[in-house]
Design a protein around this motif. Structure first.
Motif, PDB file in Angstrom:
ATOM      1  N   VAL A 196       0.861  -1.183   0.000  1.00 35.07           N
ATOM      2  CA  VAL A 196       0.000   0.000   0.000  1.00 35.07           C
ATOM      3  C   VAL A 196       0.896   1.231   0.000  1.00 35.07           C
ATOM      4  CG1 VAL A 196      -1.822   1.237   1.224  1.00 35.07           C
ATOM      5  CG2 VAL A 196      -1.728  -1.269   1.325  1.00 35.07           C
ATOM      6  N   TRP A 197       0.590   2.156  -0.899  1.00 38.58           N
ATOM      7  CA  TRP A 197       1.390   3.394  -0.995  1.00 38.58           C
ATOM      8  C   TRP A 197       0.495   4.596  -0.764  1.00 38.58           C
ATOM      9  CZ3 TRP A 197       1.823   7.104  -5.322  1.00 38.58           C
ATOM     10  CH2 TRP A 197       2.843   8.047  -5.112  1.00 38.58           C
ATOM     11  N   ASN A 198       0.876   5.390   0.231  1.00 37.84           N
ATOM     12  CA  ASN A 198       0.130   6.602   0.565  1.00 37.84           C
ATOM     13  C   ASN A 198       0.904   7.788  -0.004  1.00 37.84           C
ATOM     14  OD1 ASN A 198      -0.854   8.916   1.836  1.00 37.84           O
ATOM     15  ND2 ASN A 198      -1.413   7.801   3.694  1.00 37.84           N
TER      16      ASN A 198
ATOM     17  N   LYS B 195       2.001  10.774   2.217  1.00 33.29           N
ATOM     18  CA  LYS B 195       3.094  10.614   3.189  1.00 33.29           C
ATOM     19  C   LYS B 195       4.452  10.511   2.514  1.00 33.29           C
ATOM     20  CE  LYS B 195       0.807   8.220   7.039  1.00 33.29           C
ATOM     21  NZ  LYS B 195       0.794   6.925   7.748  1.00 33.29           N
ATOM     22  N   CYS B 196       4.474  10.146   1.239  1.00 32.89           N
ATOM     23  CA  CYS B 196       5.737   9.897   0.544  1.00 32.89           C
ATOM     24  C   CYS B 196       6.551  11.178   0.440  1.00 32.89           C
ATOM     25  CB  CYS B 196       5.468   9.349  -0.852  1.00 32.89           C
ATOM     26  SG  CYS B 196       6.965   9.019  -1.792  1.00 32.89           S
ATOM     27  N   LYS B 197       7.829  11.083   0.845  1.00 27.42           N
ATOM     28  CA  LYS B 197       8.715  12.249   0.800  1.00 27.42           C
ATOM     29  C   LYS B 197       9.448  12.348  -0.537  1.00 27.42           C
ATOM     30  CE  LYS B 197       7.815  13.349   5.069  1.00 27.42           C
ATOM     31  NZ  LYS B 197       6.467  13.886   5.165  1.00 27.42           N
ATOM     32  N   HIS B 198       9.249  11.374  -1.393  1.00 25.93           N
ATOM     33  CA  HIS B 198       9.868  11.371  -2.726  1.00 25.93           C
ATOM     34  C   HIS B 198      11.390  11.478  -2.683  1.00 25.93           C
ATOM     35  CE1 HIS B 198       5.873  11.510  -4.421  1.00 25.93           C
ATOM     36  NE2 HIS B 198       5.595  12.504  -3.614  1.00 25.93           N
ATOM     37  N   ALA B 199      11.962  10.993  -1.588  1.00 25.94           N
ATOM     38  CA  ALA B 199      13.421  11.014  -1.481  1.00 25.94           C
ATOM     39  C   ALA B 199      14.039   9.851  -2.253  1.00 25.94           C
ATOM     40  CB  ALA B 199      13.841  10.956  -0.023  1.00 25.94           C
ATOM     41  N   GLY B 200      13.233   8.862  -2.549  1.00 26.01           N
ATOM     42  CA  GLY B 200      13.704   7.806  -3.443  1.00 26.01           C
ATOM     43  C   GLY B 200      14.540   6.721  -2.803  1.00 26.01           C
ATOM     44  N   LEU B 201      14.458   6.571  -1.476  1.00 19.62           N
ATOM     45  CA  LEU B 201      15.196   5.481  -0.829  1.00 19.62           C
ATOM     46  C   LEU B 201      14.816   4.136  -1.437  1.00 19.62           C
ATOM     47  CD1 LEU B 201      17.102   4.841   1.664  1.00 19.62           C
ATOM     48  CD2 LEU B 201      15.006   4.184   2.838  1.00 19.62           C
ATOM     49  N   CYS B 202      13.529   3.929  -1.601  1.00 18.72           N
ATOM     50  CA  CYS B 202      13.056   2.649  -2.155  1.00 18.72           C
ATOM     51  C   CYS B 202      13.604   2.437  -3.561  1.00 18.72           C
ATOM     52  CB  CYS B 202      11.526   2.607  -2.143  1.00 18.72           C
ATOM     53  SG  CYS B 202      10.745   4.012  -2.968  1.00 18.72           S
ATOM     54  N   ALA B 203      13.618   3.478  -4.364  1.00 13.37           N
ATOM     55  CA  ALA B 203      14.073   3.363  -5.756  1.00 13.37           C
ATOM     56  C   ALA B 203      15.582   3.124  -5.841  1.00 13.37           C
ATOM     57  CB  ALA B 203      13.693   4.625  -6.526  1.00 13.37           C
TER      58      ALA B 203
ATOM     59  N   LYS C 273      11.557  -0.393   5.348  1.00 14.48           N
ATOM     60  CA  LYS C 273      12.585   0.651   5.468  1.00 14.48           C
ATOM     61  C   LYS C 273      12.100   2.034   5.049  1.00 14.48           C
ATOM     62  CE  LYS C 273      16.404  -2.507   4.506  1.00 14.48           C
ATOM     63  NZ  LYS C 273      17.314  -2.933   3.419  1.00 14.48           N
ATOM     64  N   CYS C 274      10.907   2.143   4.548  1.00 15.67           N
ATOM     65  CA  CYS C 274      10.406   3.451   4.092  1.00 15.67           C
ATOM     66  C   CYS C 274      10.368   4.412   5.292  1.00 15.67           C
ATOM     67  CB  CYS C 274       9.013   3.283   3.498  1.00 15.67           C
ATOM     68  SG  CYS C 274       8.241   4.843   3.049  1.00 15.67           S
ATOM     69  N   PRO C 275      11.122   5.494   5.234  1.00 17.23           N
ATOM     70  CA  PRO C 275      11.262   6.370   6.395  1.00 17.23           C
ATOM     71  C   PRO C 275      10.002   7.167   6.757  1.00 17.23           C
ATOM     72  CG  PRO C 275      12.425   7.298   4.507  1.00 17.23           C
ATOM     73  CD  PRO C 275      11.946   5.946   4.085  1.00 17.23           C
ATOM     74  N   SER C 276       9.116   7.372   5.814  1.00 25.96           N
ATOM     75  CA  SER C 276       7.951   8.226   6.079  1.00 25.96           C
ATOM     76  C   SER C 276       6.708   7.437   6.470  1.00 25.96           C
ATOM     77  CB  SER C 276       7.635   9.031   4.828  1.00 25.96           C
ATOM     78  OG  SER C 276       7.148   8.153   3.826  1.00 25.96           O
ATOM     79  N   GLY C 277       6.759   6.122   6.299  1.00 30.37           N
ATOM     80  CA  GLY C 277       5.561   5.320   6.533  1.00 30.37           C
ATOM     81  C   GLY C 277       4.603   5.348   5.356  1.00 30.37           C
ATOM     82  N   ALA C 278       5.075   5.865   4.208  1.00 34.61           N
ATOM     83  CA  ALA C 278       4.207   5.904   3.028  1.00 34.61           C
ATOM     84  C   ALA C 278       3.909   4.508   2.497  1.00 34.61           C
ATOM     85  CB  ALA C 278       4.870   6.742   1.930  1.00 34.61           C
ATOM     86  N   LEU C 279       4.866   3.608   2.682  1.00 32.24           N
ATOM     87  CA  LEU C 279       4.667   2.233   2.212  1.00 32.24           C
ATOM     88  C   LEU C 279       4.279   1.352   3.377  1.00 32.24           C
ATOM     89  CD1 LEU C 279       7.836   1.791  -0.045  1.00 32.24           C
ATOM     90  CD2 LEU C 279       5.488   2.038  -0.836  1.00 32.24           C
ATOM     91  N   SER C 280       3.319   0.462   3.151  1.00 26.52           N
ATOM     92  CA  SER C 280       2.972  -0.521   4.160  1.00 26.52           C
ATOM     93  C   SER C 280       2.518  -1.790   3.468  1.00 26.52           C
ATOM     94  CB  SER C 280       1.886   0.012   5.093  1.00 26.52           C
ATOM     95  OG  SER C 280       0.745   0.367   4.355  1.00 26.52           O
TER      96      SER C 280
HETATM   97  S1  SF4 Z   1      11.071   5.143   0.549  1.00 22.05           S
HETATM   98 FE1  SF4 Z   1       8.993   5.725   1.098  1.00 22.05          FE
HETATM   99  S2  SF4 Z   1       9.039   7.971   1.299  1.00 22.05           S
HETATM  100 FE2  SF4 Z   1      10.879   7.352   0.153  1.00 22.05          FE
HETATM  101  S3  SF4 Z   1      10.278   7.521  -2.005  1.00 22.05           S
HETATM  102 FE3  SF4 Z   1       9.920   5.390  -1.378  1.00 22.05          FE
HETATM  103  S4  SF4 Z   1       7.768   5.394  -0.757  1.00 22.05           S
HETATM  104 FE4  SF4 Z   1       8.396   7.520  -0.800  1.00 22.05          FE
END
Ligand code: SF4
Length: 65
Positions: A12-14, A17-25, A56-63
């Motif tokens: 689930v992606w909110n 909440k996503c900071k678009h910092a791209g850690l996941c990418a 590991k998503c720092p903002s909690g945008a991913l669950s």
């Molecule tokens: S790690 Fe989380 S906050 Fe960062 S870009 Fe991915 S979904 Fe967004």
């Protein structure tokens, strides 16, 4: 909120909440592709890899649901 299915779970992606910092990418680029649609491509990694990255998503945008 958007959902991306993987076997018996969903990512689930909110977007709010996503900071678009791209850690996941950066850490799992074969799955998290911000420039593509859908931007989360769950077919490209194992469920375990995806669940690990979601945690590991720092903002909690991913669950995981
Ligand atoms: S790690 Fe989380 S906050 Fe960062 S870009 Fe991915 S979904 Fe967004």
């Amino acid at each position: 909120m958007k959902k991306y299915e993987k076997e018996d779970v969903s990512v689930v992606w909110n977007s709010e909440k996503c900071k678009h910092a791209g850690l996941c990418a950066r850490q799992l680029p074969q799955v998290f592709k911000p420039k593509e649609k859908p931007w989360i491509q769950t077919a490209n990694a194992t469920k375990a890899q995806i669940v690990e990255q979601v945690s590991k998503c720092p903002s909690g945008a991913l669950s995981i649901e």
